[in-house]
Design a protein around this motif. Structure first.
Motif, mmCIF file in Angstrom:
data_model
loop_
_atom_site.group_PDB
_atom_site.id
_atom_site.type_symbol
_atom_site.label_atom_id
_atom_site.label_comp_id
_atom_site.label_asym_id
_atom_site.label_seq_id
_atom_site.Cartn_x
_atom_site.Cartn_y
_atom_site.Cartn_z
ATOM 1 N N TRP A 212 -25.052 17.297 31.899
ATOM 2 C CA TRP A 212 -25.289 18.248 30.810
ATOM 3 C C TRP A 212 -24.589 19.577 31.078
ATOM 4 N N TYR A 213 -24.913 20.222 32.176
ATOM 5 C CA TYR A 213 -24.410 21.574 32.424
ATOM 6 C C TYR A 213 -22.885 21.612 32.505
ATOM 7 N N ASN A 214 -22.269 20.684 33.223
ATOM 8 C CA ASN A 214 -20.814 20.703 33.401
ATOM 9 C C ASN A 214 -20.046 20.067 32.244
ATOM 10 N N LEU B 90 -22.019 24.576 26.468
ATOM 11 C CA LEU B 90 -20.958 25.544 26.233
ATOM 12 C C LEU B 90 -21.229 26.812 27.038
ATOM 13 N N HIS B 91 -20.181 27.353 27.656
ATOM 14 C CA HIS B 91 -20.319 28.507 28.545
ATOM 15 C C HIS B 91 -19.528 29.688 27.991
ATOM 16 N N HIS C 287 -12.083 23.461 33.468
ATOM 17 C CA HIS C 287 -11.520 23.148 34.783
ATOM 18 C C HIS C 287 -10.292 22.247 34.655
ATOM 19 N N ALA C 288 -10.338 21.265 33.759
ATOM 20 C CA ALA C 288 -9.191 20.372 33.552
ATOM 21 C C ALA C 288 -7.975 21.157 33.076
ATOM 22 N N GLU C 289 -8.194 22.092 32.148
ATOM 23 C CA GLU C 289 -7.091 22.910 31.652
ATOM 24 C C GLU C 289 -6.534 23.803 32.767
#
Length: 65
Positions: free
Chosen positions: A36-38, A42-43, A55-57
Motif C-alpha cells: 500500500w504505502y510504496n 500518493l505522496h 523511484h522507477a523514474e
C-alpha cells in the motif's frame, strides 16, 4: 519525512489493528508498507505519485546520466 511516514503508519494501520503477537504485527506492517504505502499511496513530497513510480523514474534518469 520519517515523522510523516511513522504518522501515516500509525494513523492508517497500527492504531486500527490489534496484534496478538509481535510476528503478526511485523507481517502486517510489512504488507502495509510493500503493498500500500510504496505502490498505491500518493505522496505529496514526490508530486502526488506512488513512491514506487517515483523511484522507477529516478532510476531511469540516473542510468541515462
Amino acid at each position: 519525512m520519517a515523522e510523516s511516514f511513522f504518522g501515516a503508519l500509525t494513523n492508517e494501520r497500527v492504531s486500527r489493528v490489534t496484534y496478538l503477537t509481535r510476528e503478526d504485527a511485523r507481517q502486517d506492517i510489512t504488507r502495509y508498507i510493500e503493498f500500500w504505502y510504496n505502490r498505491k499511496r500518493l505522496h505529496s513530497a514526490v508530486g502526488y505519485r506512488p513512491l514506487r513510480e517515483f523511484h522507477a523514474e529516478y532510476e531511469k534518469l540516473r542510468i541515462a546520466a
